[in-house]
Design an enzyme around this catalytic site. Structure first.
Site, PDB file in Angstrom:
ATOM      1  N   LEU A  22       0.848  -1.191   0.000  1.00  0.00           N
ATOM      2  CA  LEU A  22       0.000   0.000   0.000  1.00  0.00           C
ATOM      3  C   LEU A  22       0.888   1.247   0.000  1.00  0.00           C
ATOM      4  CD1 LEU A  22      -2.683  -1.245   2.568  1.00  0.00           C
ATOM      5  CD2 LEU A  22      -2.982  -1.005   0.090  1.00  0.00           C
ATOM      6  N   GLU A  30      -8.605   2.205   9.302  1.00  0.00           N
ATOM      7  CA  GLU A  30      -9.105   1.976   7.953  1.00  0.00           C
ATOM      8  C   GLU A  30      -9.028   0.479   7.651  1.00  0.00           C
ATOM      9  OE1 GLU A  30     -10.330   1.817   4.218  1.00  0.00           O
ATOM     10  OE2 GLU A  30      -8.278   1.164   4.625  1.00  0.00           O
TER      11      GLU A  30
HETATM   12  N1  FOL Z   1      -9.688  -1.787   1.039  1.00  0.00           N
HETATM   13  C1  FOL Z   1      -9.562  -0.817   1.947  1.00  0.00           C
HETATM   14  N2  FOL Z   1     -10.610  -0.045   2.237  1.00  0.00           N
HETATM   15  N3  FOL Z   1      -8.396  -0.607   2.568  1.00  0.00           N
HETATM   16  C2  FOL Z   1      -7.320  -1.369   2.305  1.00  0.00           C
HETATM   17  O1  FOL Z   1      -6.255  -1.141   2.904  1.00  0.00           O
HETATM   18  C3  FOL Z   1      -7.408  -2.419   1.359  1.00  0.00           C
HETATM   19  N4  FOL Z   1      -6.350  -3.226   1.084  1.00  0.00           N
HETATM   20  C4  FOL Z   1      -6.516  -4.207   0.192  1.00  0.00           C
HETATM   21  C5  FOL Z   1      -7.738  -4.357  -0.442  1.00  0.00           C
HETATM   22  N5  FOL Z   1      -8.777  -3.570  -0.178  1.00  0.00           N
HETATM   23  C6  FOL Z   1      -8.629  -2.588   0.730  1.00  0.00           C
HETATM   24  C7  FOL Z   1      -5.397  -5.126  -0.135  1.00  0.00           C
HETATM   25  N6  FOL Z   1      -4.329  -5.161   0.829  1.00  0.00           N
HETATM   26  C8  FOL Z   1      -4.682  -6.896   4.628  1.00  0.00           C
HETATM   27  C9  FOL Z   1      -3.461  -6.388   4.187  1.00  0.00           C
HETATM   28  C10 FOL Z   1      -3.370  -5.815   2.925  1.00  0.00           C
HETATM   29  C11 FOL Z   1      -4.472  -5.756   2.081  1.00  0.00           C
HETATM   30  C12 FOL Z   1      -5.678  -6.260   2.517  1.00  0.00           C
HETATM   31  C13 FOL Z   1      -5.778  -6.827   3.795  1.00  0.00           C
HETATM   32  C14 FOL Z   1      -4.786  -7.488   5.985  1.00  0.00           C
HETATM   33  O2  FOL Z   1      -3.811  -7.837   6.612  1.00  0.00           O
HETATM   34  N7  FOL Z   1      -6.012  -7.610   6.513  1.00  0.00           N
HETATM   35  C15 FOL Z   1      -6.362  -8.131   7.819  1.00  0.00           C
HETATM   36  C16 FOL Z   1      -6.490  -6.982   8.775  1.00  0.00           C
HETATM   37  C17 FOL Z   1      -5.647  -7.116   9.974  1.00  0.00           C
HETATM   38  C18 FOL Z   1      -5.700  -5.815  10.781  1.00  0.00           C
HETATM   39  O3  FOL Z   1      -6.785  -5.480  11.327  1.00  0.00           O
HETATM   40  O4  FOL Z   1      -4.698  -5.107  10.797  1.00  0.00           O
HETATM   41  C19 FOL Z   1      -7.767  -8.744   7.701  1.00  0.00           C
HETATM   42  O5  FOL Z   1      -8.061  -9.637   8.537  1.00  0.00           O
HETATM   43  O6  FOL Z   1      -8.551  -8.314   6.851  1.00  0.00           O
END
Ligand code: FOL
Length: 201
Positions: A22, A30
């Site tokens: 990102l 967010e």
């Molecule tokens: N949409 C939005 N609104 N924000 C974003 O940052 C985003 N990122 C992606 C796709 N749509 C998005 C793609 N990149 C995670 C990391 C990168 C990513 C998407 C998800 C991730 O680690 N998600 C964890 C969250 C853990 C936390 O709360 O920090 C998850 O369980 O979804």
């Protein structure tokens, strides 16, 4: 076929990524919104589906993937049909193959279907009539980017911004209104706003 929702955060010029990650330093609240919204399923016995490209999969820290409580489908041209991995992620050769799986094997167990990026998968999804909705987090600062969301969301075209009340109903929570700020007072201070857009027919 079932409807698809795209979810992303972007800069004013629709930048979404830099060097495989990102563009901005992590926005904790967010990201928490992303996790909440993609997890919240229409009924207790189904799991939502998140479809992503291989580069997006690679960008997710290994300890967070597959994203918990969601069925993860990864699209990669190196896959023939559809295959299940040890970690429970599903890999498909194309977006169409992924959606075919959701419609057949996923019948009954799959809830909402989200496309979570990146640029190539968003582009393929935007070419499908099933793509009805975009959940956009509008980041107010420009950050250096090398990946761009292939659609400019502005009023007067094929896409229309949905009012907050309707957004709350679809998302299933009171979505924080107006300007949100993270890393306040630091050089990385970043403001953003949660939006929802729908395709007008
Ligand atoms: N949409 C939005 N609104 N924000 C974003 O940052 C985003 N990122 C992606 C796709 N749509 C998005 C793609 N990149 C995670 C990391 C990168 C990513 C998407 C998800 C991730 O680690 N998600 C964890 C969250 C853990 C936390 O709360 O920090 C998850 O369980 O979804």
């Amino acid at each position: 076929m079932r409807e698809l929702t795209l979810i992303l955060a972007s800069t004013p010029k629709m930048g979404i990524g830099l060097s495989g990650t990102l563009p901005w330093p992590s926005l904790k609240k967010e990201m928490a919104y992303f996790a909440r919204v993609t997890k919240r399923s229409p009924s207790p016995n189904v799991q939502n589906v998140v479809i992503m490209g291989r580069k997006t999969w690679d960008s997710i820290p290994a300890k967070f993937r597959p994203l918990p409580d969601r069925l993860n489908i990864v699209v990669s041209r190196s896959i023939g049909g559809v295959e299940k991995r040890e970690d429970k992620s599903l890999w498909a050769g194309s977006l169409e193959k992924a959606l075919q799986w959701v419609g057949e094997d996923g019948k009954g167990k799959a809830g909402r279907v989200f496309v979570i990026g990146g640029a190539e998968i968003y582009k393929a999804a935007l070419g499908l009539r099933e793509t009805r909705r975009v959940l956009l987090t509008r980041v107010e600062r420009e950050w250096e980017c090398d990946a761009v969301f292939p659609l400019e969301l502005k009023e007067g075209g094929e896409w229309q911004r949905v009012e907050q009340q309707k957004m709350d109903e679809w998302v299933g929570e009171e979505v924080p209104r107006g300007r949100q700020v993270e890393k306040e007072g630091t050089d990385d201070e970043t403001g953003y706003e949660f939006e929802m857009w729908e395709r007008v027919d």
